[in-house]
Every structure is written in structure tokens, then in C-alpha cells.
Design an enzyme around this catalytic site. Structure first.
Site, mmCIF file in Angstrom:
data_model
loop_
_atom_site.group_PDB
_atom_site.id
_atom_site.type_symbol
_atom_site.label_atom_id
_atom_site.label_comp_id
_atom_site.label_asym_id
_atom_site.label_seq_id
_atom_site.Cartn_x
_atom_site.Cartn_y
_atom_site.Cartn_z
ATOM 1 C CD GLN A 99 -2.757 1.375 2.372
ATOM 2 O OE1 GLN A 99 -2.259 1.866 3.378
ATOM 3 N NE2 GLN A 99 -4.019 0.990 2.315
ATOM 4 C CG HIS A 175 -4.200 4.627 2.276
ATOM 5 N ND1 HIS A 175 -5.529 4.317 2.394
ATOM 6 C CD2 HIS A 175 -3.779 4.908 3.539
ATOM 7 C CE1 HIS A 175 -5.898 4.379 3.663
ATOM 8 N NE2 HIS A 175 -4.844 4.749 4.383
ATOM 9 C CE1 TYR A 180 -3.390 9.196 8.013
ATOM 10 C CE2 TYR A 180 -4.635 7.284 7.276
ATOM 11 C CZ TYR A 180 -3.995 7.989 8.281
ATOM 12 O OH TYR A 180 -3.983 7.496 9.565
ATOM 13 N NE ARG A 227 -8.752 -0.349 3.010
ATOM 14 C CZ ARG A 227 -8.390 -0.648 4.243
ATOM 15 N NH1 ARG A 227 -7.232 -0.226 4.711
ATOM 16 N NH2 ARG A 227 -9.176 -1.374 5.026
ATOM 17 N N GLY A 311 -9.706 -7.330 8.739
ATOM 18 C CA GLY A 311 -8.620 -6.610 9.390
ATOM 19 C C GLY A 311 -8.163 -7.275 10.669
#
Length: 354
Positions: A99, A175, A180, A227, A311
Site C-alpha cells: 500500500q 491509499h 490521508y 482503496r 482486518g
């Protein structure tokens, strides 16, 4: 009927099952220059029976770091260290993507090289505080990227993708979630730009689309995933135009043809729309009261998703596919050892055959 344990073709790559270990930050890149360690190689190799392993977020440039002991993919040392990880996963017959994660405005500026400050679409601080080695701190106001710096950041992602392939990764995941940098461009709460990377749905989507295009051009669309977390209000993200924003993003992505779209779900209706519109493999991290569990396997059987990401259960159960097939039992994740620390709570969770 398709089952979670059936193989699947991911843009020409045959995966052993439809179970995904998603990127989860563990803050244990203790090697020189925040490089991967032998313990990290063990950790990912233990979980190689997933159809797809996605490693924790790696920054594409020094300014992309937000937290201590998180890895990167921008130096020769980092590339060499990640090679030990990918070799270990491949030795177990696994498929592993890296990632690529740039924190943008989220992070501790004390971690950055001298004279460097966090950057973002606009000079807007995230609300609240973050945990640092010196205790809780208010988020600082980032510096807005210039147009030239936006282009350079896109190029950083592309170079990091090349570095990932050099390190032995089978592909990369961009990502664009959890507040972010890429998500900050998508959201009007963090993007007040009036140039080509803001001011409208089309403008706010452009950065994410250009990153995926650049990464795909660098290493191939078949090695590229993305993602997203539409509607997840994390790190100060507010998205009042969810459907038009992400429908337009998917249309842009379809022009490039990345291998997969990985959705952290907030709305099943929106997930269904994105699944219908996206031309590649659809990976879902479903909205649940806790974490993804065996009860969610029906989402593959009924066609809601092509693959399902787990996860916390993957963190605590290195042999999760076998446990899911057997109906358990499952190790309970130790939340106190999620970030940093020793090998305890990292590589010592038992497998069924122990």
C-alpha cells in the site's frame, strides 16, 4: 455458487481464495531509516494463505510520513528491506501488494526532515489531536501544495510503485481512504482549491485519478489497486456529495482499468452502486458493528463483493482462511499491542496446528 475459498482471477493473476488481508499499520519498521525487519517478514509470511496480502502503508516520499516507525518505499535501503518480506511471502505461495500511503496533513511534524512541513491540498488543519511519542498534540496547519508540487507528488507515487516492483511486490494499492492525502483531495472539507485539482467534483477527483493513472503507467494497471472509504468521517473528513464524487471517481478509474477497487464501507447502497459501475475486481471491507467476521462470508456467496477484507481477525489469526473454513475457533486481537512494541502481539498468535 461462488464461495470465499474459490480461486479468483485478479487482472490475470490467479489468487488462491477470495480473502484479503488489508493494510494495517503496525508501527514496527524498526530497521535503519524506517525499514522493514525480519519480524515483519515473518508476520506477513505467516498470513500468506490469504488470497491477497496488502502490507501496511508505505510513504512514497519523506514528507508523506506521519507516525513513528512506519515504512517507506523511497530509498534503496527501504527497497532492499522490503525484498526480504516479499521473498518470505512468495516462499509460502502468497501474493503481496504494497500500500502506498501519503499522510498529507495528518501526522507529527517532528518526524519530518529539518525544514520540511506536512503538505495538503489546502492549508487547513485537521480537527482534534494525534498521538505522538511526546504525548497528544494538536494537528498542525499544513502547507498547501503548489500546482507543480501536486504534479511532483503524483510522480512520487509512480516512482514508489516502481520501487515496490523492484522490491518484489506483485503490485501496489493506492491509499485514498481514512483522511490521508488522496482522500483530502476528494473531500471539500479539506480541499478548497480553485485550480484544476479542486472547485468541483471533477476537480477534487482529479488527483486520485491521476495518481492511479501514473502508477498504472509505471507498473501496469494489472498491478494497481485503490482503496477508498467514502463517507468515513476520519481525520476531519466531511463528504456531502458522496454519490456524485465516487461515481465520477469510478468512471475515471474505468478509463485506466486498475485491477481492483477496495471499499471501506459506510453505506451498502453506495457499495452496490460502485460495484455495479466498476469494471475490475471489487473488494469490500463491510460496515459492521465490530470487525469483519465469518458471518460476512455470505457477501461473496450472494455477489455483493468479489473479495472480502478482514482486518483485526487477520491480525490475530495468521491462518485465518483455514479457521474460516473450519468455523473457528478464533484468537482475540490484543488491542494493546497493535502499534509499536515487541514481537508480542505481532508474530506470536498461534495457528490451529500449534
Amino acid at each position: 455458487m461462488t464461495t470465499p475459498f474459490d480461486p479468483i482471477d485478479l487482472a490475470g493473476r490467479r489468487l488462491r481464495n477470495r480473502l484479503v488481508m488489508p493494510a494495517m499499520g503496525r508501527a514496527r519498521a524498526f530497521g535503519p531509516g524506517d525499514t522493514a525487519t525480519d519480524s515483519m517478514a515473518t508476520y506477513y509470511a505467516q498470513r500468506a494463505t490469504a488470497g491477497l496480502v496488502i502490507t501496511e502503508g508505505s510513504r512514497p516520499s519523506p514528507v508523506g510520513q506521519g507516525f513513528p516507525h512506519t515504512p517507506g518505499l523511497h530509498s534503496a535501503e527501504q527497497i532492499a528491506a522490503w525484498r526480504r518480506v516479499t521473498d518470505a511471502v512468495h516462499a509460502k505461495g502468497g501474493t503481496v501488494f504494497a500500500q502506498l500511503a501519503h499522510v498529507g496533513r495528518i501526522g507529527d511534524p517532528d518526524l519530518l526532515p529539518e525544514g520540511m512541513a506536512h503538505v495538503a491540498p489546502s492549508a487547513i488543519a485537521a480537527p482534534g489531536q494525534l498521538f505522538t511519542v511526546h504525548g497528544m498534540k494538536d494537528f498542525t496547519t499544513p502547507r498547501a501544495l503548489t500546482s507543480q508540487e501536486v504534479r511532483e507528488t503524483v510522480a512520487d507515487f509512480a516512482q514508489a510503485a516502481r520501487n515496490a516492483v523492484e522490491a518484489g511486490f506483485d503490485g501496489v494499492e493506492v491509499h485514498a481512504a481514512y483522511g490521508y492525502l488522496v482522500h483530502q483531495f476528494l473531500a471539500p472539507s479539506s480541499n478548497l482549491r480553485t485550480d484544476e485539482w479542486g472547485g468541483s467534483v471533477e476537480g477534487r477527483v482529479r488527483f486520485a485519478a491521476e495518481v492511479v493513472e501514473a502508477v498504472s503507467a509505471a507498473i501496469g494497471a494489472h498491478r494497481t489497486g485503490i482503496r477508498i472509504s467514502p463517507g468515513i468521517r476520519y481525520n476531519g473528513i466531511e463528504e456531502p456529495e458522496l454519490e456524485p464524487t465516487y461515481a465520477h471517481l469510478v468512471r475515471r478509474l474505468n478509463e485506466t482499468g486498475p485491477a481492483y477497487l477496495h471499499v471501506v464501507e459506510s453505506s451498502r447502497d453506495l457499495s452496490a452502486l460502485l460495484r455495479k459501475e466498476f469494471s475490475g475486481t471489487f473488494i469490500l471491507n463491510p460496515a459492521t458493528d465490530g470487525f469483519t467476521s465469518a458471518a460476512d462470508l455470505t457477501l461473496i456467496e450472494d455477489g455483493t463483493a468479489d473479495m472480502l477484507s478482514f482486518g483485526a481477525l487477520f491480525l490475530a489469526n495468521p491462518d485465518l482462511p483455514a479457521r474460516l473454513r473450519a468455523g473457528g475457533p478464533y484468537n482475540t486481537p490484543d488491542t494493546t499491542t497493535y502499534y509499536g512494541g515487541t514481537d508480542e502481539g505481532f508474530i506470536d498468535y498461534p495457528s490451529l496446528d500449534v
